[in-house]
Design a protein around this motif. Structure first.
Motif, mmCIF file in Angstrom:
data_model
loop_
_atom_site.group_PDB
_atom_site.id
_atom_site.type_symbol
_atom_site.label_atom_id
_atom_site.label_comp_id
_atom_site.label_asym_id
_atom_site.label_seq_id
_atom_site.Cartn_x
_atom_site.Cartn_y
_atom_site.Cartn_z
ATOM 1 N N GLU A 1 0.805 -1.223 0.000
ATOM 2 C CA GLU A 1 0.000 0.000 0.000
ATOM 3 C C GLU A 1 0.839 1.274 0.000
ATOM 4 O O GLU A 1 0.362 2.333 -0.412
ATOM 5 N N ARG B 1 0.735 -6.545 16.677
ATOM 6 C CA ARG B 1 -0.106 -5.749 15.781
ATOM 7 C C ARG B 1 0.387 -4.309 15.614
ATOM 8 O O ARG B 1 -0.223 -3.532 14.869
ATOM 9 N N GLU C 1 1.133 -2.781 11.911
ATOM 10 C CA GLU C 1 -0.057 -2.456 11.117
ATOM 11 C C GLU C 1 -0.639 -1.109 11.544
ATOM 12 O O GLU C 1 -0.978 -0.269 10.702
ATOM 13 N N ARG C 2 -0.746 -0.903 12.851
ATOM 14 C CA ARG C 2 -1.290 0.352 13.349
ATOM 15 C C ARG C 2 -0.363 1.520 13.056
ATOM 16 O O ARG C 2 -0.813 2.615 12.699
ATOM 17 N N LYS D 1 1.665 1.892 10.604
ATOM 18 C CA LYS D 1 1.570 2.269 9.193
ATOM 19 C C LYS D 1 0.398 3.235 8.971
ATOM 20 O O LYS D 1 0.505 4.221 8.234
ATOM 21 N N GLN E 1 8.220 1.094 7.836
ATOM 22 C CA GLN E 1 8.561 -0.284 7.472
ATOM 23 C C GLN E 1 9.233 -0.941 8.662
ATOM 24 O O GLN E 1 9.972 -0.286 9.402
#
Length: 601
Positions: free
Chosen positions: A57, A88, A91-92, A94, A105
């Motif tokens: 993305e 997790r 993901e958050r 990002k 990253q």
């Protein structure tokens, strides 16, 4: 705010002066690294293609160089309760980065072992050197050089020092440490301690002991006693490397998520500037602040090893003389288990780090002019975070909510920080007096010498230690076997003490922040391996340990003694592949690091 305490000023000036050559060398290196760091758009297309291939993305944003790219170094695993929440986080993070036009990253991962799991087991011999491995892993992660800022995800014992040591070699970049917080409180610490001692005496079985332990360590989050992990979080606050007040907010809460979001947003703001880089944040005053926080809160003795190591990575020379002199004027403001009855959740609820920092600043007992990652400077760390109508807010802390846990600098639990340097013909060691009743600060008795902690337990069970005794456990230093923690000795020695005997421990090994109530000279250097004084002791020698006078000595004529033979290194469980760390490690007072020694730092 009062003027800086003259002793703290004197120690700071001494550290600055003795560090001058190495600190200048470090800062020169960081300036060169910043100057030669190329813009990502000038890197080869092949390099960038490799770097962006997995970004999915964010590929378009990375290709167009729309904003800063934040490298995440994570110590996630789901075996450590403290690190389980990190699963997790990328993901958050990002999402948080995209909110401000940045990208993130995962640059790489580091190992993260748990001293609680390896306590009393063979794996503990890898524990201290895992700090060097973590620092090296951090360096590998950041070697790709496609990042404008760093987020470090780590909490526990060797992980935060290792992450900081590694990140400091990339100190031209802004860096924020992102904690995940403590687990909710379980059974009372007094109840847990009682069950451990009953088990040591054979009065309860493993089923009762396991039920007690799992009632304490029961869910994701940091263990709630004030050991090395939570002392790490305290130090990151004292050094200004957290978003203010982030240390002890529990996982999964709205406030926790808002603080994590703020960390990412702040890194995006700092990226590309040279004002709040890690190299500028971690200076001599920040290192002094870390030590002051350790003393004011009765933190983990492990940091007598970690602070000198972290300082060296930034070109700063800090030793136990500095720590002991600071301890003479820094009052003990907190009593958190094992120094008190409440845990870190109770500590936080009573005012926590915001209260401690506010008291230290007002009394002139720490440096208020350090560079931090917060836009408001170090004074912001004297506040507590909360959730407001529009998101994250900081509020004044006010008076302590529990004076059995927190007290003002004007009325402390004790006038000094409770970390004593003890010296004499047996070497130099650390004595955590804040955890020991004052009437037990002096023990003089015949010693019993051991070379394995398992043998201490056997002697205890056989009744051989039912007397006044100084238990000496030697060949536990970094060069002998990696300097394991000997915390599992605390219950049997505590039982002897409760039976009315004068008992002390002397060792070149480590004890944790949960060392407990038994007087102990730990981290003794020079270590027994290679001929240190402990290698000349014999059963029955009179040993004196005194926190009042700072004495660690024996009446025995050590010069007339033969040195006990060095033990053969253990093998199995991977211990043999850590031989190079044992071979090149320096002494505990310098940080017990093979990596820093061979790097010439």
């Amino acid at each position: 705010m009062s003027e800086l305490n003259p002793t703290i000023r004197r120690v700071t000036e001494r550290v600055i002066e003795k560090s001058r050559p190495s600190r200048l060398s470090y800062l020169d290196l960081m300036d060169r690294e910043a100057d030669r760091k190329t813009d990502r758009s000038s890197m080869s297309c092949s390099v960038l293609a490799h770097a962006y291939a997995g970004a999915e993305e964010d590929q378009a944003a990375l290709k167009a160089a729309r904003g800063p790219n934040i490298g995440i170094v994570t110590a996630y695993n789901d075996m450590l309760s403290a690190h389980q929440p990190y699963g997790r986080y990328p993901e958050r993070m990002k999402i948080y980065a995209r909110e401000v036009g940045a990208t993130t990253q995962v640059a790489g991962g580091t190992p993260a072992m748990c001293d609680g799991v390896t306590q009393g087991e063979d794996g503990m011999e890898l524990s201290l050197f895992s700090r060097d491995v973590i620092a090296l892993s951090t360096g590998v992660a950041l070697s790709h050089a496609v990042y404008e800022a760093i987020a470090c995800l780590g909490i526990c014992d060797k992980i935060v020092p290792g992450l900081l040591i590694g990140a400091l070699r990339f100190g031209h970049l802004p860096t924020i440490f992102v904690p995940s917080g403590p687990m909710p409180s379980g059974i009372s610490n007094k109840e847990k301690q009682k069950t451990r001692q009953l088990f040591a005496e054979g009065k309860v079985g493993r089923e009762e002991l396991l039920a007690s332990e799992m009632g304490s360590y029961h869910s994701p989050g940091t263990c709630t006693f004030y050991g090395t992990a939570n002392s790490n979080q305290m130090m990151m606050e004292m050094m200004g490397l957290h978003i203010p007040g982030a240390a002890f907010i529990q996982p999964g809460t709205k406030l926790r998520q808002l603080l994590d979001q703020k960390a990412v947003h702040r890194l995006a703001e700092l990226a590309g500037t040279r004002e709040n880089t890690l190299a500028k944040c971690v200076d001599e005053k920040a290192i002094i602040n870390a030590a002051i926080g350790l003393l004011a809160t009765g933190g983990s003795t492990n940091h007598a090893i970690h602070i000198p190591a972290m300082a060296r990575a930034a070109g700063i020379q800090f030793d136990w003389d500095d720590l002991s002199e600071l301890s003479s004027v820094v009052p003990l403001l907190a009593r958190v288990y094992p120094n008190g009855s409440g845990d870190v959740n109770h500590f936080h609820d009573a005012g926590g780090m915001g209260y401690v920092i506010g008291e230290l600043l007002d009394a002139g007992l720490c440096h208020g002019d350090i560079v931090t990652v917060s836009e408001g400077g170090f004074s912001e760390y004297a506040k507590e975070p909360g959730v407001g109508e529009d998101g994250l807010v900081w509020r004044a802390v006010g008076p302590t909510g529990d004076d059995t846990m927190l007290r003002p600098a004007s009325d402390p639990f004790q006038p000094d920080g409770g970390m004593k340097l003890v010296t004499g013909n047996l070497g130099r060691g650390c004595f955590k007096s804040s955890a020991v009743a004052k009437e037990r600060w002096t023990v003089e008795a015949p010693c019993r010498v051991f070379e394995d902690q398992a043998d201490v337990k056997k002697a205890f069970q056989a009744g051989e230690l039912d007397r006044d005794v100084v238990v000496v456990v030697r060949f536990q230093g970094p060069r002998a076997n990696g300097m394991p923690e000997l915390h599992s000795l605390t219950p049997p020695l505590g039982v002897l003490q409760d039976r009315g005997y004068r008992v002390a421990l002397v060792t070149d090994g480590r004890m944790s922040g949960a060392s407990g109530k038994v007087p102990a000279a730990i981290h003794v250097t020079p270590e027994a391996f290679g001929g240190g004084p402990l290698a000349r002791l014999r059963d029955g020698d009179i040993v004196k340990l005194c926190a009042e006078t700072g004495e660690l000595s024996t009446t025995a004529d050590l010069d007339a003694r033969e040195v006990a033979a060095d033990p053969v290194p253990h093998v199995g469980l991977g211990r043999e592949i850590f031989a190079m760390f044992r071979q090149f490690a320096d002494g505990a007072e310098r940080g017990a690091s093979a990596m820093l020694t061979t790097a010439g730092l």
